[in-house]
Design a protein around this motif. Structure first.
Motif, short mmCIF file in Angstrom:
data_model
loop_
_atom_site.label_atom_id
_atom_site.label_comp_id
_atom_site.label_asym_id
_atom_site.label_seq_id
_atom_site.Cartn_x
_atom_site.Cartn_y
_atom_site.Cartn_z
N UNK A 52 0.85 -1.20 0.00
CA UNK A 52 0.00 0.00 0.00
C UNK A 52 0.88 1.25 0.00
N UNK A 53 0.88 2.04 -1.07
CA UNK A 53 1.75 3.22 -1.13
C UNK A 53 1.51 4.21 0.01
N UNK A 54 0.25 4.38 0.42
CA UNK A 54 -0.03 5.33 1.50
C UNK A 54 0.51 4.86 2.84
N UNK A 55 0.60 3.54 3.04
CA UNK A 55 1.17 3.01 4.29
C UNK A 55 2.69 3.00 4.22
N UNK A 56 3.22 2.62 3.08
CA UNK A 56 4.68 2.52 2.96
C UNK A 56 5.35 3.88 3.09
N UNK A 57 4.66 4.93 2.66
CA UNK A 57 5.24 6.28 2.77
C UNK A 57 5.02 6.90 4.15
N UNK A 58 4.24 6.23 4.99
CA UNK A 58 3.97 6.74 6.33
C UNK A 58 5.03 6.25 7.32
N UNK A 59 5.66 7.15 8.08
CA UNK A 59 6.67 6.72 9.06
C UNK A 59 6.12 5.72 10.07
N UNK A 60 4.88 5.92 10.53
CA UNK A 60 4.30 5.04 11.54
C UNK A 60 4.20 3.60 11.02
N UNK A 61 3.72 3.44 9.79
CA UNK A 61 3.53 2.09 9.25
C UNK A 61 4.85 1.48 8.79
N UNK A 62 5.79 2.31 8.39
CA UNK A 62 7.13 1.81 8.08
C UNK A 62 7.75 1.19 9.33
N UNK A 298 -6.48 -1.22 4.04
CA UNK A 298 -5.41 -1.61 3.11
C UNK A 298 -5.39 -3.12 2.92
N UNK A 299 -5.66 -3.88 3.98
CA UNK A 299 -5.70 -5.34 3.87
C UNK A 299 -6.85 -5.79 2.99
N UNK A 300 -8.01 -5.12 3.12
CA UNK A 300 -9.16 -5.46 2.28
C UNK A 300 -8.86 -5.18 0.81
N UNK A 301 -8.20 -4.04 0.54
CA UNK A 301 -7.84 -3.71 -0.84
C UNK A 301 -6.86 -4.73 -1.40
N UNK A 302 -5.89 -5.15 -0.55
CA UNK A 302 -4.92 -6.14 -0.98
C UNK A 302 -5.62 -7.46 -1.30
N UNK A 303 -6.55 -7.86 -0.45
CA UNK A 303 -7.28 -9.11 -0.68
C UNK A 303 -8.16 -9.01 -1.91
#
Length: 310
Positions: A52-62, A298-303
């Motif tokens: 998920x680009x929005x999660x990967x670019x977020x420091x918290x989720x990184x 994000x998990x739902x979108x991935x699935x």
């Protein structure tokens, strides 16, 4: 004492969690299921953050993705062998394997402690300095903070193993746990290790306690800042940081107990060892996903993307 008159220990005998054959059969099924859940849950978080680009670019989720990666290692240094040993009458581990377990435990454990402090700092910047958040927590800064956590974990672990591996072991060779735990192993050396043990275990206790205190200070500052700036600030701070506080309590509580009072003979030590090496890596993905709408979305979108692709 002439140590040359003693044969060196080439393997250790692990007592495991229990001696009952019925309980061992039950634990084999139970912990096998738990381990599979740990690996699937944390792998799912890592894949979701990367995809998920929005999660990967977020420091918290990184940082969360790195926490899940460490959790997989923390759960894997001893759990697969423990599961296999439930089916064995004699639970043996080589001397080298024992040292590897000690190294991996303190490496992943130490790195995770520092990473949790980093995650608390991330929440502090996000809540207390929101306008400067992306500048202060840039991708380069996040990578440096993660590398620092790994380096501190490595240095902490190698200092433990360097002393332990050079101790003379000439019997007995029985470790009253399901893995080679440092306080139990050094007591098996055929020399007086009381002072050395205090120094080595103080290293772990100091790291655990200092990180825990830093976390308490960070969250106290967050609570005070939000309370002063926002109406209903305490509730907002709790909703934002509750997941982190739960993880910190579950992880640091058993660690501090074991390494601040390392020479206690209470059987509760085994329970605490199971808790921070197995159940904490299981609870982390549950806590972060069930309480996080962005991660669940994000998990739902991935699935859905995988289903559409197939």
């Amino acid at each position: 004492m002439d140590l040359q008159n003693y044969s060196l220990v080439s393997e250790f005998v692990l007592h495991g969690l229990c001696s009952s054959r019925y309980l061992q059969n039950f634990f084999f099924i139970f912990f096998s299921s738990i381990y599979v859940a740990i690996m699937l849950g944390n792998v799912l978080i890592v894949i979701t953050v990367i995809s998920a680009p929005n999660l990967y670019s977020s420091p918290m989720y990184f940082l969360l993705g790195n926490l899940s990666f460490l959790d997989m290692w923390l759960a894997s240094f001893a759990t697969p062998k423990m599961i296999r040993d439930f089916l064995s009458d004699r639970k043996l581990i080589s001397f080298e394997g024992c040292m590897v377990q000690i190294f991996l435990l303190h490496f992943t454990g130490g790195a995770e402690m520092v990473l949790l402090v980093t995650m608390a700092y991330d929440r502090y910047v996000a809540i207390c300095k929101p306008l400067h958040y992306m500048t202060m927590m840039s991708r380069q800064t996040c990578i440096k903070l993660v590398l620092i956590s790994w380096v501190i974990g490595f240095l902490h672990s190698i200092s433990q193993v360097a002393f332990t591996v050079n101790l003379p072991y000439c019997g007995p060779n029985e470790v009253d746990n399901f893995f080679c735990d440092l306080p139990l192993v050094i007591k098996l050396a055929c020399m007086d290790t009381y002072v050395l043990g205090i120094l080595m275990i103080s290293d772990s206790g100091l790291l655990s306690t200092s990180c825990f205190l830093l976390l308490l200070i960070s969250y106290a500052v967050i609570f005070l800042t939000v309370q002063q700036r926002v109406a209903g600030g305490v509730a907002k701070a709790l909703s934002t940081c509750s997941a982190y506080i739960m993880v910190v309590t579950l992880f640091f509580g058993p660690c501090i107990f074991i390494y601040v009072w390392p020479f206690s003979r209470f059987s509760v030590d085994k329970l605490l060892s199971v808790f921070y090496t197995i159940f904490t890596p299981l609870l982390n993905p549950l806590i972060y996903t069930l309480r996080n709408e962005e991660m669940k979305s994000a998990m739902k979108k991935l699935w859905n993307g995988r289903v559409t692709f197939h």
